[in-house]
Write a protein that holds these residues in place. Structure first.
Motif, short mmCIF file in Angstrom:
data_model
loop_
_atom_site.label_atom_id
_atom_site.label_comp_id
_atom_site.label_asym_id
_atom_site.label_seq_id
_atom_site.Cartn_x
_atom_site.Cartn_y
_atom_site.Cartn_z
N GLU A 189 29.22 41.81 34.51
CA GLU A 189 28.75 41.40 33.19
C GLU A 189 29.88 41.30 32.17
O GLU A 189 29.70 40.73 31.10
N THR A 190 31.05 41.84 32.50
CA THR A 190 32.15 41.83 31.53
C THR A 190 33.43 41.18 32.03
O THR A 190 34.28 40.80 31.23
N ARG A 191 33.62 41.03 33.35
CA ARG A 191 34.86 40.46 33.83
C ARG A 191 34.71 39.91 35.24
O ARG A 191 33.65 40.05 35.87
N CYS A 192 35.80 39.32 35.75
CA CYS A 192 35.82 38.72 37.08
C CYS A 192 37.10 39.21 37.77
O CYS A 192 38.20 39.07 37.22
N VAL A 193 36.97 39.78 38.97
CA VAL A 193 38.13 40.32 39.68
C VAL A 193 38.14 39.82 41.12
O VAL A 193 37.11 39.48 41.69
N VAL A 202 40.28 48.11 50.11
CA VAL A 202 40.67 47.10 49.13
C VAL A 202 42.17 47.25 48.91
O VAL A 202 42.63 48.25 48.32
N ALA A 203 42.95 46.25 49.36
CA ALA A 203 44.41 46.34 49.26
C ALA A 203 44.88 46.16 47.83
O ALA A 203 45.72 46.93 47.34
N THR A 204 44.36 45.15 47.15
CA THR A 204 44.75 44.89 45.76
C THR A 204 43.54 44.43 44.96
O THR A 204 42.59 43.86 45.51
N THR A 205 43.58 44.68 43.65
CA THR A 205 42.54 44.22 42.73
C THR A 205 43.21 43.40 41.64
O THR A 205 44.13 43.88 40.97
N THR A 206 42.78 42.14 41.48
CA THR A 206 43.39 41.22 40.53
C THR A 206 42.38 40.77 39.50
O THR A 206 41.32 40.24 39.85
N LEU A 207 42.67 40.99 38.22
CA LEU A 207 41.82 40.54 37.14
C LEU A 207 42.04 39.05 36.88
O LEU A 207 43.18 38.59 36.82
N ILE A 208 40.96 38.29 36.74
CA ILE A 208 41.05 36.88 36.41
C ILE A 208 41.14 36.73 34.90
O ILE A 208 40.19 37.01 34.17
N GLY A 209 42.32 36.29 34.41
CA GLY A 209 42.49 36.04 32.98
C GLY A 209 42.64 37.31 32.16
O GLY A 209 42.31 38.41 32.60
N THR A 210 43.13 37.11 30.95
CA THR A 210 43.28 38.24 30.01
C THR A 210 42.79 37.82 28.63
O THR A 210 43.44 38.05 27.62
N GLY A 211 41.65 37.14 28.60
CA GLY A 211 41.12 36.65 27.33
C GLY A 211 40.77 37.78 26.37
O GLY A 211 40.41 38.88 26.78
N LYS A 212 40.84 37.49 25.08
CA LYS A 212 40.54 38.50 24.07
C LYS A 212 39.04 38.76 23.97
O LYS A 212 38.60 39.85 23.62
N LYS A 213 38.23 37.73 24.29
CA LYS A 213 36.78 37.87 24.18
C LYS A 213 36.21 38.31 25.52
O LYS A 213 36.29 37.60 26.51
N VAL A 214 35.64 39.51 25.57
CA VAL A 214 35.03 40.02 26.79
C VAL A 214 33.68 39.33 26.98
O VAL A 214 32.87 39.29 26.06
N ARG A 215 33.48 38.77 28.16
CA ARG A 215 32.19 38.10 28.38
C ARG A 215 31.11 39.16 28.52
O ARG A 215 31.33 40.24 29.09
N ASP A 216 29.94 38.87 27.99
CA ASP A 216 28.84 39.83 27.97
C ASP A 216 27.58 39.11 28.43
O ASP A 216 26.87 38.51 27.63
N GLY A 217 27.30 39.15 29.73
CA GLY A 217 26.12 38.47 30.26
C GLY A 217 26.29 38.15 31.73
O GLY A 217 27.24 38.58 32.38
N ALA A 218 25.34 37.40 32.25
CA ALA A 218 25.31 37.07 33.67
C ALA A 218 26.13 35.81 33.95
O ALA A 218 25.59 34.72 34.16
N LEU A 248 44.98 32.54 42.70
CA LEU A 248 44.62 33.81 43.32
C LEU A 248 45.40 34.99 42.76
O LEU A 248 45.12 36.14 43.13
N GLU A 249 46.35 34.72 41.89
CA GLU A 249 47.05 35.81 41.20
C GLU A 249 46.39 36.13 39.86
O GLU A 249 46.88 36.98 39.12
N GLY A 250 45.30 35.44 39.53
CA GLY A 250 44.57 35.70 38.31
C GLY A 250 45.07 34.97 37.08
O GLY A 250 44.56 35.17 35.98
N VAL A 251 46.08 34.09 37.26
CA VAL A 251 46.65 33.36 36.13
C VAL A 251 45.80 32.13 35.84
O VAL A 251 45.59 31.28 36.71
#
Length: 295
Positions: A189-193, A202-218, A248-251
């Motif tokens: 509900e708040t991010r995509c990894v 789980v070898a590595t965990t990568t966050l998709i993007g670093t936007g200032k606005k946290v998504r809140d929803g489905a 795939l590096e989250g950029v």
């Protein structure tokens, strides 16, 4: 069943595709008594078969082409909320009673019976919100509303290997799980990894993007496959009708703005048994559609 036809008007907004219902779906209700309170709650299809989960805990299986009833998969853990055939159609996973996941070897093309060989109850204190099979069908992943992701190994196992275990925990509910090879895309509900998997680890965990606005929803996500020599891209839904495109590096490389494009699409009529088609009036567009990519 989809069917394409030429638009009647030479306008860009003219209807070009129709949703066509070619069969009467009443046959799917033939196994249910007319006075029964059984209701279908979910559906899954594979190449040759169709399955419908019910509020009584059973899964009703039919031939996909003829709607002929095949058999009932009995289950005692409670109402079915989601079902998924494995990619080859040989297995079926069903979420029942909120947090139980039952696995069957279905054998629908044979005269034998289906076999329920495991019930995973790791997340029984919550509600399963998403489940996905890997392409080879050897592993099933599912997540719940408490942010946990579990893995179930299917088929026969040696005595030293666990059948299922929790592999990852997020802070908010799991919205969607998508897998490509050994990369699991987890949308909450708040991010995509991205989780890179090595067996049950789980070898590595990568966050998709670093936007200032946290998504809140489905909001979900998916992989966009390219050619064999290029890794897939990740599409991650964002608020305001936007979609991030990332590697795939989250950029994040670009943002797709879809609101204007959605407004350009006219509703399409439904044709077939029980439907009276209503065709929208086609009017010329005053300007070309906006470009899809925005930096």
């Amino acid at each position: 069943t989809g069917q394409e036809t030429e638009a009647a008007a030479p306008s860009r907004r003219a209807v070009e595709k129709f949703l066509v219902s070619l069969r009467d779906a009443k046959e799917l209700f033939s196994p249910l008594p007319s006075s029964c309170r059984v209701k279908y709650t979910c559906v899954s299809v594979c190449e040759h078969f169709l399955a419908l989960g019910a509020n009584t805990g059973g899964v009703y299986c039919f031939h996909r082409a003829s709607f002929k009833y095949v058999r009932l998969l009995a289950n005692k853990e409670g109402s079915i909320s989601a079902i998924r055939f494995s990619p080859d159609g040989s297995q079926l996973a069903a979420v029942s009673g909120g947090g139980h996941v039952a696995l069957w070897e279905v054998n629908l093309e044979e005269q034998g019976t289906s076999k329920r060989y495991h019930v995973s109850s790791l997340l029984k204190d919550s509600c399963v919100s998403s489940l996905v099979w890997e392409e080879r069908g050897g592993r099933l992943f599912y997540g719940d509303q408490l942010g946990r992701v579990a893995l179930v190994y299917t088929g026969k196992l040696n005595v030293f290997k666990k059948r299922d275990e929790t592999i990852h925990i997020e802070d908010t509910a799991i919205v969607q799980l998508v897998i490509h090879q050994d990369v699991l895309l987890v949308s909450t509900e708040t991010r995509c990894v991205l989780l890179r998997l090595q067996g049950t680890r789980v070898a590595t965990t990568t966050l998709i993007g670093t936007g200032k606005k946290v998504r809140d929803g489905a909001f979900g996500g998916c992989f966009r496959l390219r050619n064999l020599h290029q890794p897939p891209l990740v599409l991650s839904a964002r608020p305001g009708g936007r979609v991030w495109e990332a590697n795939l590096e989250g950029v994040v490389s670009s943002t797709l703005k879809l609101n204007a494009l959605i407004e350009e699409v006219s509703p399409s009529p439904v044709l077939g048994m029980g439907f009276t088609p209503h065709f929208p009036h086609s009017t010329p567009s005053p300007s070309p559609p906006p470009p899809l990519h925005h930096p």
